[in-house]
Design a protein around this motif. Structure first.
Motif, PDB file in Angstrom:
ATOM      1  N   ASN A  46       0.768  -1.243   0.039  1.00 29.72           N
ATOM      2  CA  ASN A  46      -0.127  -0.092  -0.113  1.00 29.72           C
ATOM      3  C   ASN A  46       0.735   1.262   0.068  1.00 29.72           C
ATOM      4  OD1 ASN A  46      -2.412  -1.195   0.116  1.00 29.72           O
ATOM      5  ND2 ASN A  46      -2.486  -1.675   1.993  1.00 29.72           N
ATOM      6  N   SER A  97      -5.810   0.697  -1.892  1.00 29.37           N
ATOM      7  CA  SER A  97      -6.851   0.145  -1.120  1.00 29.37           C
ATOM      8  C   SER A  97      -7.713   1.373  -0.908  1.00 29.37           C
ATOM      9  CB  SER A  97      -6.387  -0.397   0.307  1.00 29.37           C
ATOM     10  OG  SER A  97      -5.556  -1.385  -0.054  1.00 29.37           O
ATOM     11  N   SER A  98      -9.166   0.845  -0.900  1.00 22.68           N
ATOM     12  CA  SER A  98     -10.537   1.697  -0.801  1.00 22.68           C
ATOM     13  C   SER A  98     -11.218   0.892  -0.160  1.00 22.68           C
ATOM     14  CB  SER A  98     -10.934   2.405  -2.192  1.00 22.68           C
ATOM     15  OG  SER A  98     -11.922   3.132  -1.677  1.00 22.68           O
ATOM     16  N   GLY A  99     -11.468   1.171   1.204  1.00 23.00           N
ATOM     17  CA  GLY A  99     -12.455   0.599   2.055  1.00 23.00           C
ATOM     18  C   GLY A  99     -12.010  -1.171   2.130  1.00 23.00           C
ATOM     19  N   ASP A 100     -12.823  -1.907   1.470  1.00 20.29           N
ATOM     20  CA  ASP A 100     -12.654  -3.315   1.618  1.00 20.29           C
ATOM     21  C   ASP A 100     -12.189  -3.871   0.259  1.00 20.29           C
ATOM     22  OD1 ASP A 100     -13.722  -3.394   3.923  1.00 20.29           O
ATOM     23  OD2 ASP A 100     -15.880  -4.015   3.213  1.00 20.29           O
ATOM     24  N   GLN A 101     -11.872  -2.856  -0.609  1.00 16.08           N
ATOM     25  CA  GLN A 101     -11.462  -3.255  -2.011  1.00 16.08           C
ATOM     26  C   GLN A 101      -9.953  -3.035  -1.960  1.00 16.08           C
ATOM     27  OE1 GLN A 101     -13.651  -1.235  -4.963  1.00 16.08           O
ATOM     28  NE2 GLN A 101     -15.688  -2.200  -4.544  1.00 16.08           N
ATOM     29  N   CYS A 102      -9.113  -3.931  -2.765  1.00 13.31           N
ATOM     30  CA  CYS A 102      -7.714  -3.702  -2.769  1.00 13.31           C
ATOM     31  C   CYS A 102      -7.459  -4.099  -4.300  1.00 13.31           C
ATOM     32  CB  CYS A 102      -7.030  -4.674  -1.812  1.00 13.31           C
ATOM     33  SG  CYS A 102      -5.440  -4.427  -1.755  1.00 13.31           S
TER      34      CYS A 102
END
Length: 427
Positions: A46, A97-102
């Motif tokens: 990240n 990454s954005s929230g639960d999305q990677c």
């Protein structure tokens, strides 16, 4: 139908007093940002993603991704790292990454990640392969366990007729070149120890220490080879050797630094199986990384060094194009007319330019007295011999005097042809 690939090129330039210049280009558009040096001994995916894709570059990436979806194309992230101290970083683990999305492009087949060289390399054309792909596993001394696991993992594609695997134990550089020259090989898998002495080029132990430049020179003329896989324990040395080999040789090179025996076998099986099925090499390497991700292994370790436009390494099921036989090649008739030489060329003299006929006539006249004198001498000799020889049954003849005839006038001065400007007829 050939797939459409949209390249997204990211250049990380050498460090300046302000930081590292980043420049992303795609379809005539570009975005530039200067980023500060990366801090910390251990950098996560990240953190690499936030550093490599700042806001201007990320916006350009999103716009390009939408265009790729509209054109039913896939993207290819081409990373060129010109700063030597940043080449050893695990850029394949980059993530957003954005929230639960990677978003992790190195394990997605619609966002493949490859490393490119700063040198302009013209990739070799795809190799037509009628039968299975031929793989040569060259194992240095002390690494037989890794080769054994790799051989067992490749049994299934071998039985399916997709691969033919040969193994060279305690391989040296000379033996590897001899094997590649003896039979066509499409993939060379090197397993050995990589090292990099201070202020020297990275090298690999293959009987002796071999640099990437020496190996690239050995591989000149091996036309069937399209992929080289370098598996070594030392991370920096393995990456340095693989990147230099691609930079000097131009073929696709995969670095497998510090992978476990099981991980190397599973990655090779998935990658080589995909290549034998006709997949591009960036997709095949991505499928190998995805296989490692399911095993909770270091899936970001494999690094692909590829020349732009050289994704398709093989065309399975297509026989090689045979050269035309000699009898099929016909000589093209010359269109230019051949200038003929004249029958005779005038010779310039002090008198003028006599014709060839006059010269030959004068030559005959000069030779005629010699022939007549020779005939007269022959007659005189015959007469003298006949006076000496005794005839059978007769008395010795009384020698008589032989009157030597006076030779006639051999040449008539009046009738000698004299070269003139105009030839005169001979009566």
């Amino acid at each position: 139908m050939q797939e459409i690939i949209i390249p997204f090129h990211i250049l990380v330039s050498a460090r300046t007093p302000q930081g590292y210049p980043l420049r992303a280009t795609c379809a005539g558009r570009s975005a530039e940002v200067i980023m500060p040096p990366l801090a910390g001994a251990t950098i996560t995916g990240n953190e690499l993603g936030e550093w490599l894709f700042p806001a201007p570059i990320r916006q350009l990436l999103i716009e390009t991704a939408r265009e790729a979806v509209d054109h039913k194309a896939r993207m290819q992230l081409r990373l060129e790292v010109a700063a030597p101290e940043l080449t050893v970083l695990p850029w394949e683990s980059v993530a957003l990454s954005s929230g639960d999305q990677c978003w992790q492009p190195a394990i997605r087949d619609d966002y493949t990640l490859v490393r490119v060289s700063s040198r302009s390399i013209h990739p070799p054309p795809p190799r037509r392969v009628a039968g299975p792909l031929r793989v040569l596993i060259a194992v240095a001394r002390g690494h037989d366990a890794v080769a054994d696991a790799l051989g067992e993992a490749l049994i299934e594609p071998v039985r399916a007729g997709l691969l033919v695997v040969d193994r060279l134990r305690e391989a040296t550089a000379d033996e590897i070149v001899a094997e590649l020259a003896a039979e066509p090989r499409h993939i060379l898998h090197l397993i050995g120890e990589c090292e990099q002495p201070p202020r020297q080029a990275a090298r690999m132990r293959l009987g002796r220490a071999v640099t990437a430049g020496e190996l690239a020179e050995f591989l000149v003329g091996i036309d069937d080879l399209r992929l080289l896989t370098v598996a070594g324990s030392a991370v920096e040395s393995c990456i340095g050797f693989a990147s230099s080999l691609h930079h000097l040789d131009g073929r696709a090179v995969v670095a497998l630094p510090n992978l476990s025996t099981l991980a190397q076998a599973r990655w090779s099986t998935a990658c080589y199986h995909a290549l034998a099925s006709g997949e591009p090499v960036d997709i095949a390497v991505t499928l190998g990384r995805a296989e490692l991700a399911t095993l909770q292994e270091s899936w970001s370790a494999p690094q692909l060094y590829l020349a732009p436009g050289g994704e398709q390494l093989f065309r399975p099921g297509e026989p090689p194009i045979a050269p035309a036989p000699p009898e099929a090649v016909r000589a093209v008739r010359a269109t230019t007319s051949v200038q003929r030489k004249p029958r005779f060329a005038p010779i310039t003299t002090s008198v003028g330019a006599p014709t060839k006929r006059i010269q030959e006539l004068a030559r005959r006249v000069r030779l005629r007295p010699q022939i007549i004198a020779l005939l007269i001498a022959s007659l005189v000799l015959i007469l003298l011999v006949s006076q000496v020889i005794n005839l059978p049954g007769g008395s010795t003849p009384t020698p008589t005097s032989v009157v030597t005839p006076t030779p006639p006038l051999l040449l008539d001065p009046i009738r000698i042809p004299v070269p003139t400007l105009m030839p005169t007829p001979v009566p």
